[in-house]
Enzyme design. Structure first.
Site, PDB file in Angstrom:
ATOM      1  N   ASP A  69      45.452  33.018  36.311  1.00 56.85           N
ATOM      2  CA  ASP A  69      44.803  32.799  37.703  1.00 56.85           C
ATOM      3  C   ASP A  69      43.501  32.202  37.373  1.00 56.85           C
ATOM      4  OD1 ASP A  69      47.345  33.408  38.727  1.00 56.85           O
ATOM      5  OD2 ASP A  69      46.286  34.621  40.318  1.00 56.85           O
ATOM      6  N   SER A  80      41.666  35.950  44.489  1.00 59.66           N
ATOM      7  CA  SER A  80      40.671  36.743  44.015  1.00 59.66           C
ATOM      8  C   SER A  80      40.295  36.150  42.617  1.00 59.66           C
ATOM      9  CB  SER A  80      41.181  38.190  43.734  1.00 59.66           C
ATOM     10  OG  SER A  80      42.263  37.936  42.650  1.00 59.66           O
TER      11      SER A  80
END
Length: 402
Positions: free
Chosen positions: A210, A152
């Site tokens: 991330d 994502s």
């Protein structure tokens, strides 16, 4: 822009060391994965905004004027009042977007969250930098979703770069004749900030690791909310294996916490030891580029083995991961889980002396267990612009399927 439009990619990530311990204030090392997400942006036709996500079967389009009116509703008419790269997406804003896009209020499927993040980022970025762009965007990924590999975030980083470019907020550093290019540091920071907002839409309260790995690539150290890029790090070859065993990160994290409360004198030293593994690994990675000695690999392998045992001790192992470690050990290779554990993914270090025969045999045996296996690398570059000649046919085909 080539005939293929603007082509952008961003890497996924794996945690090398420090998973779970990071929740308790210890250091974690996150590294960029050779598997990437790719985005193609083209000028749109007929004042429409289109998104195509072939991997999750999404194809949506909206009228630009309609989106501009929606943006006005979300900002109370004042363009930038409620949108900023440092401001969390509001619950009310997201509710309005869900209603507009026909997404259920409690939707958690990857396709619904991908559409929601896209709409939010498009309206927020355009509110700050100009008009809602009339563009066609296609995104395709080598990363599996929901496997803890930062899929994502790679999506959000690609979207941030493409939408900022479409709104003329960042440059296009790719020169004619160049295969790839990267943005200057200041523009990368802007991409990272907006990608973090996209991650917030999808995950609610992400750590920011991330999207930072997706933006800067290489390796990062994360401790108590502070993210530091490691100096030059080597690219290491790995096998990445998905056991396909589903798990709940939340349940695993709660289990570790319970163990620490129950046996503090036993568990805290284990967390300290995992922290020391992260520090030792960081020292080795930073020493490797200036002194490429094969002596470093046995150290990295031993750190894998020790940490894998520690992760079993704190309760996040799984029989599938034990099997993965046994299979690779039978070929002289060393593995550990990566991410939440309890199933999910494992990584296997491929030292320079690992023969192609041994690697192929290990992959064959892992696939025979019902696992999915990729030969890739870690320490990959972050968000990158590509010329169409620099991308392989599979990626171009996936992005150009109309």
């Amino acid at each position: 822009m080539s005939e293929h439009g603007l082509l952008v990619s961003a890497p996924g990530k794996v945690i090398l060391h420090g998973e779970h311990a990071v929740v308790h204030g210890k250091a974690a090392l996150a590294v960029a994965l050779g598997l990437r997400t790719f985005l193609r942006l083209r000028p749109g036709g007929g004042e429409r905004l289109r998104i195509h996500l072939p991997g999750v079967g999404v194809r949506r389009e909206w009228d630009v004027a309609e989106l501009s009116a929606l943006r006005g509703r979300l900002t109370g008419g004042a363009n930038t009042a409620d949108f900023d790269e440092s401001k969390s997406p509001g619950v009310e804003q997201l509710d309005v977007l869900k209603e507009f896009a026909g997404i259920a209020a409690d939707a958690s499927a990857p396709d619904s969250l991908a559409i929601l993040a896209f709409l939010y980022m498009c309206l927020a970025i355009s509110a700050k930098y100009g008009d809602v762009p009339s563009v066609d965007i296609a995104v395709w990924s080598e990363l599996p979703t929901g496997a803890g590999l930062g899929s994502s975030a790679a999506y959000a980083v690609c979207l941030a770069a493409a939408l900022l470019h479409a709104c003329r907020a960042i440059s296009c550093p790719l020169k004619d004749g160049e295969a790839t290019a990267r943005w200057p540091e200041e523009e990368m920071s802007l991409i990272n900030s907006w990608a973090f907002q996209g991650e917030r839409v999808i995950h609610g309260n992400p750590s920011g690791v991330d999207n930072a790995v997706g933006t800067w690539g290489g390796a990062l150290r994360y401790q108590s909310g502070k993210i530091t890029s490691l100096k030059r790090v080597p690219t290491l070859r790995i096998l990445l294996t998905n056991t396909k065993v589903p798990r709940s990160t939340k349940v695993l994290v709660a289990g570790v916490k319970e163990k620490i409360l129950k046996f503090p004198a036993i568990m805290n030293p284990v967390l300290d030891s995992i922290d020391a593994i992260s520090q030792e690994c960081q020292s080795v990675l930073e020493a490797m580029p200036t002194n490429p000695s094969p002596e470093y690999y046995p150290v990295l392998e031993e750190l894998f083995d020790i940490n894998q045992h520690h992760l079993n001790v704190i309760g996040v192992g799984h029989p599938s991961l034990d099997r993965l470690c046994r299979v690779t050990a039978s070929h002289g290779l060393h593995s550990k889980l990566t991410g939440a554990g309890g199933g999910g993914c494992g990584i296997t270090l491929l030292p320079p002396d690992a023969t192609p025969l041994a690697v192929e045999a290990a992959k064959r045996d892992l696939c025979a267990c019902g696992f999915e296996c990729w030969e890739t690398d870690i320490g990959a570059p972050g968000v990158t612009l590509h010329s169409s000649s620099a991308l392989n046919a599979e990626v171009l085909h996936a992005l150009s399927e109309s």
